[in-house]
Scaffold this motif. Structure first.
Motif, PDB file in Angstrom:
ATOM      1  N   GLY A 186      23.438 -27.423 -59.445  1.00  0.00           N
ATOM      2  CA  GLY A 186      24.443 -28.474 -59.390  1.00  0.00           C
ATOM      3  C   GLY A 186      24.589 -29.208 -60.717  1.00  0.00           C
ATOM      4  O   GLY A 186      25.570 -29.913 -60.938  1.00  0.00           O
ATOM      5  N   ARG A 212      29.532 -23.206 -51.801  1.00  0.00           N
ATOM      6  CA  ARG A 212      29.165 -24.594 -51.563  1.00  0.00           C
ATOM      7  C   ARG A 212      30.304 -25.220 -50.772  1.00  0.00           C
ATOM      8  O   ARG A 212      31.455 -25.224 -51.258  1.00  0.00           O
ATOM      9  CB  ARG A 212      29.030 -25.247 -52.929  1.00  0.00           C
ATOM     10  CG  ARG A 212      28.006 -26.316 -53.196  1.00  0.00           C
ATOM     11  CD  ARG A 212      26.613 -26.033 -52.871  1.00  0.00           C
ATOM     12  NE  ARG A 212      26.049 -27.314 -52.437  1.00  0.00           N
ATOM     13  CZ  ARG A 212      24.836 -27.504 -52.000  1.00  0.00           C
ATOM     14  NH1 ARG A 212      23.989 -26.510 -51.912  1.00  0.00           N
ATOM     15  NH2 ARG A 212      24.428 -28.691 -51.625  1.00  0.00           N
ATOM     16  N   ASP A 334      16.346 -27.730 -52.363  1.00  0.00           N
ATOM     17  CA  ASP A 334      16.846 -26.755 -53.325  1.00  0.00           C
ATOM     18  C   ASP A 334      15.685 -26.323 -54.216  1.00  0.00           C
ATOM     19  O   ASP A 334      14.833 -27.136 -54.586  1.00  0.00           O
ATOM     20  CB  ASP A 334      17.948 -27.394 -54.171  1.00  0.00           C
ATOM     21  CG  ASP A 334      18.736 -26.339 -54.931  1.00  0.00           C
ATOM     22  OD1 ASP A 334      19.894 -26.097 -54.543  1.00  0.00           O
ATOM     23  OD2 ASP A 334      18.204 -25.754 -55.907  1.00  0.00           O
ATOM     24  N   THR A 361      25.670 -26.086 -48.021  1.00  0.00           N
ATOM     25  CA  THR A 361      25.463 -27.482 -47.637  1.00  0.00           C
ATOM     26  C   THR A 361      25.123 -27.550 -46.148  1.00  0.00           C
ATOM     27  O   THR A 361      25.655 -26.777 -45.348  1.00  0.00           O
ATOM     28  CB  THR A 361      26.723 -28.331 -47.892  1.00  0.00           C
ATOM     29  OG1 THR A 361      27.866 -27.560 -47.543  1.00  0.00           O
ATOM     30  CG2 THR A 361      26.826 -28.719 -49.338  1.00  0.00           C
ATOM     31  N   THR A 644      23.149 -37.726 -55.927  1.00  0.00           N
ATOM     32  CA  THR A 644      22.816 -36.534 -56.702  1.00  0.00           C
ATOM     33  C   THR A 644      22.867 -35.348 -55.758  1.00  0.00           C
ATOM     34  O   THR A 644      22.847 -35.512 -54.540  1.00  0.00           O
ATOM     35  CB  THR A 644      21.397 -36.604 -57.278  1.00  0.00           C
ATOM     36  OG1 THR A 644      20.470 -36.563 -56.198  1.00  0.00           O
ATOM     37  CG2 THR A 644      21.173 -37.858 -58.092  1.00  0.00           C
ATOM     38  N   ARG A 645      22.878 -34.153 -56.346  1.00  0.00           N
ATOM     39  CA  ARG A 645      22.903 -32.971 -55.506  1.00  0.00           C
ATOM     40  C   ARG A 645      21.600 -32.795 -54.737  1.00  0.00           C
ATOM     41  O   ARG A 645      21.548 -32.100 -53.744  1.00  0.00           O
ATOM     42  CB  ARG A 645      23.235 -31.732 -56.334  1.00  0.00           C
ATOM     43  CG  ARG A 645      24.696 -31.694 -56.782  1.00  0.00           C
ATOM     44  CD  ARG A 645      25.591 -31.160 -55.673  1.00  0.00           C
ATOM     45  NE  ARG A 645      25.225 -29.804 -55.340  1.00  0.00           N
ATOM     46  CZ  ARG A 645      25.725 -28.725 -55.901  1.00  0.00           C
ATOM     47  NH1 ARG A 645      26.653 -28.831 -56.808  1.00  0.00           N
ATOM     48  NH2 ARG A 645      25.316 -27.532 -55.538  1.00  0.00           N
ATOM     49  N   THR A 668      26.309 -35.147 -62.829  1.00  0.00           N
ATOM     50  CA  THR A 668      25.308 -34.527 -61.962  1.00  0.00           C
ATOM     51  C   THR A 668      25.463 -34.971 -60.504  1.00  0.00           C
ATOM     52  O   THR A 668      24.650 -34.636 -59.665  1.00  0.00           O
ATOM     53  CB  THR A 668      23.878 -34.850 -62.440  1.00  0.00           C
ATOM     54  OG1 THR A 668      23.720 -36.260 -62.468  1.00  0.00           O
ATOM     55  CG2 THR A 668      23.618 -34.287 -63.824  1.00  0.00           C
ATOM     56  N   ALA A 670      26.873 -35.144 -56.663  1.00  0.00           N
ATOM     57  CA  ALA A 670      27.416 -34.185 -55.701  1.00  0.00           C
ATOM     58  C   ALA A 670      28.867 -34.558 -55.385  1.00  0.00           C
ATOM     59  O   ALA A 670      29.677 -33.706 -55.054  1.00  0.00           O
ATOM     60  CB  ALA A 670      26.581 -34.204 -54.432  1.00  0.00           C
TER      61      ALA A 670
END
Ligand code: 6R9
Length: 710
Positions: A186, A212, A334, A361, A644-645, A668, A670
């Motif tokens: 990501g 995604r 992740d 996701t 954030t991701r 960065t 999401a």
């Protein structure tokens, strides 16, 4: 316990806090003991296990973890402290991580699934990769790496999403002793480029695309950006190896660069069936770098070791994740995050279990997806973060009940979990049948530092539990005075001793390693005695009388209102007691009278509309539970939080919004699009109320800029 909730009201309590301490107002929660059926099968069910890890048995106690591995050569020294605080574990020992996670399982588990990959599109079949198949793929890719001239000690960067090629690539690098640095997919190409340059990698491994939220993303474009960004810092990337999401077919729009970019499936054809002997590496050789950003400057490449790290993740996977070879284990994190390295790849595979990998996701195409996967694959151990739990609770509170799956064990990791959310996880996701471990640790620590032993200790919502086996924490105030258990006071949580999973250094920045993590409580920089080098974790915490730790968040996340340091997590937990609230974030706003005041951002569960009543409920709850000092200046009900991701709320972005300062880098995130929406909502309301602050000083600007920075 719940009854005195309303007694904790006012200034008396608050005035007990000081600059050196963080105020604690949290009520204690009840215990949830493990069900007898869990205890009966648990890897650790006898409390006597703690006696094997007492301080007097340190460091030899940790050989119990090292003994879970297969060594080419046993160690001579368990812990060498001669270059403190650069600890060396299992010195003299030799092993190979790839051998331990793959080859040694061929004898009795060759045709058992090592990995089950779940593509995001629901019409694509799962891919089960047996230990035998993993062995073949790892060897072939190792042959490719070797053919490029890479060897032990070289660095290689991966910028890979959640596809099985990522663990294959990690294990192939580990087979040869090549130090891998996996950058979260990501992250932008530029972020990957900085990390390539910092680590001095000449090869980048990537994929053309991945799914995604229903979209096949062009990922290869980031490789071009990464190579360019690295070149600007003087690092040349010679080869970009591109795995294809659909072998034989290119899924990206960006062209391949002649001479530099190569398709891995083409390269592999030349190495079919090739076997590459695992290299016998020193226990102290580096295994990988994992970058984590500090508040300022260069990212920190946390360097993890071969023998100490693998021992620690194998041991903690066994006793804390309760992994048995026959389990089906799914960690939804992740692999670009330390949790994925330790508890999707290395720990579970070292123990020979089946580890599930999901590409997409959690709420795609709907909030029932995780529970369908769990049912379909027979997942019995489930591992995720509070953010994912909050999100699934928000979008599908009743979904778990619709699926017939049964977890014996669940994990929450990454941030403190509000007791409200914990109880939904326990009752709805776990159906009241599963134990929960709340594991507190960090990128730097390699594995768990605080957690209940699930077959022995009862869980307590919101607390991670006691110290992990062999870990000796203490809470210190700013002046290094011990804050005793049960005092109701909080301070800095510090680990008094080294442990095998601790990172070895910051790649290329040894001074920063010492100054950030060890200088604070060290009195003699020349000492080679581990007792003189407590590890400063940077988290605020409180220890209850029962020895359970409650983590309050990063110490730089406190909001100092008129000299009272308020923990963001505590404020947010109170907001979460309001039924309509799904998520909450507290940030400081510069105030000429009180220094800082609190502003709350909340998002609501589906079906609720923003209203003045909800705002009032949140405000009242905070004033009631914490005190008038914490009364939020504003409560903003927003459609979503910037995240954030890896799912953490980016408090610095909303802090910037509240203070009218620059939001900084949001690449960065999401959901970067939410930032502008929130800015307009909040700042136009503030303009209307005449709440635009004066120009901030340099110090104030820096505080807001780094508030809650990861
Ligand atoms: C594993 C991981 C580390 C920071 C850590 C702390 C917070 C992690 C937690 C927790 C409360 C838990 N944190 N686990 N806080 N309870 N169970 O998250 O690593 O990304 O480096 O973050 O996350 O503040 O210092 P990392």
């Amino acid at each position: 316990m719940a009854d005195d909730l309303n007694d904790v009201t006012d200034e008396d309590e608050v005035s007990e806090s000081s600059e050196a301490l963080i105020a604690v107002h949290w009520r204690d929660e009840g215990y949830y003991p493990p069900p007898p059926s869990f205890v009966a099968q648990a890897n650790a069910s006898d409390p006597a296990i703690r006696e094997q890890f007492t301080e007097d048995k340190f460091p030899d106690s940790f050989t119990a973890y090292a003994d879970l591995l297969t060594w080419y050569k046993p160690w001579d020294t368990v812990l060498d402290t001669s270059e403190a605080p650069f600890w060396k574990w299992f010195v003299g020992g030799e092993l190979n991580v790839s051998y331990n996670c793959v080859d040694r399982h061929l004898a009795d588990k060759a045709n058992k699934a090592a990995l089950i990959w779940v593509p995001e599109p629901e019409n694509e079949a799962h891919q089960a990769i047996t230990y035998r198949e993993l062995y073949v793929r790892v060897n072939e890719f190792a042959a490719v790496l070797k053919s490029l001239g890479l060897k032990a000690g070289d660095r290689i960067t991966f910028h890979m999403p959640m596809v099985p090629e990522l663990p294959v690539a990690m294990l192939a690098a580990a087979r040869l002793g090549i130090v891998h640095s996996q950058v979260f997919a990501g992250f932008s190409g530029t972020a990957a480029g900085h990390r390539i340059a910092d680590s001095g990698s000449t090869v980048l491994v990537t994929v053309d695309g991945y799914y995604r939220s229903g979209e096949l993303l062009d990922h290869k474009v980031k490789a071009d950006e990464a190579v360019e960004a690295a070149a600007k810092e003087g690092q040349q990337v010679d080869k970009v190896l591109v795995f294809r999401r659909y072998p034989g077919q290119y899924s990206a729009a960006t062209p391949m660069v002649e001479g530099r970019d190569v398709f891995v499936d083409d390269l592999l054809a030349a190495h079919k069936g090739e076997i590459v002997e695992p290299v016998a590496l020193k226990a102290t050789d580096p295994l990988f770098l994992m970058y984590t950003s500090g508040t300022t400057g260069r990212p920190k490449g946390c360097q993890h070791s071969t023998g100490g790290y693998l021992s620690y993740v194998a041991g903690t996977s066994k006793f804390y994740q309760d992994i048995h070879p026959d389990d089906t284990y799914w960690c939804m994190a992740d692999i670009g995050w330390i949790t994925g390295h330790s508890y999707i790849v290395y720990g579970p595979l070292a123990l020979g279990t089946t580890s599930v990998l999901y590409e997409g996701t959690p709420n795609y195409p709907d909030a029932g997806r995780p529970w369908r996967i769990a049912k379909q694959l027979g997942v019995n151990i489930f591992h995720t973060s509070p953010t994912a739990i909050r999100m699934l609770r928000k979008v599908g509170p009743d979904e778990p009940a619709k699926y017939d799956y049964h977890f014996k064990h669940m994990t929450t990791v990454g941030e403190p979990i509000e007791p409200e959310v914990w109880r939904w996880y326990y009752e709805s996701v776990g159906k009241g049948e599963a134990v929960i471990v709340d594991t507190w640790w960090q990128t730097e620590t390699g594995g768990f530092l605080g957690s209940t032993l699930p077959g022995i200790d009862p869980a307590k919502p919101g607390s991670c539990g006691p110290a992990a086996l062999g870990i000796l924490p203490v809470i210190l105030d700013e002046d290094a005075n011990e804050v005793p258990a049960g005092s109701g006071k909080a301070g800095n949580i510090v680990i008094r001793n080294p442990w095998p999973g601790v990172f070895q250094t910051i790649w290329g920045q040894p001074e920063r390693f010492v100054s950030t993590y060890y200088a604070k409580y060290n009195k003699d920089p020349k000492s080679t005695d581990w007792h003189d080098w407590p590890y400063f974790a940077g988290d605020g915490a409180t220890e209850a009388a029962d020895g359970y730790f409650r983590i309050l968040g990063r110490v730089d996340d406190v909001i100092n209102v008129a000299g009272h340091r308020l923990g963001t997590k505590e404020l947010e937990s109170v907001a979460l007691t309001v039924n309509e609230v799904a998520e909450a974030a507290a940030v400081p706003v510069v105030d000429d009278v009180r220094g800082r005041v609190v502003e709350m951002y909340v998002s609501l569960k589906p079906g609720f509309a923003p209203s003045a009543e909800i705002e009032a409920k949140v405000r009242d709850a905070i004033v009631t539970d914490i005190g008038k000092i914490a009364r939020p200046k504003n409560i903003w009900i927003v459609p979503d939080m910037p995240k954030t991701r890896s799912g953490k709320i980016m408090r610095r972005v909303i802090a910037a919004t509240s203070n009218f300062t620059d939001t900084g880098d949001i690449t960065t995130l999401a959901n970067p699009e939410i930032v502008e929406k929130i800015r307009q909502q909040v700042q136009s309301a503030k303009h209307a109320k005449g709440e635009v602050p004066r120009e901030l000083s340099e110090t104030e600007l820096n505080e807001i800029k780094s508030f809650g920075a990861e």
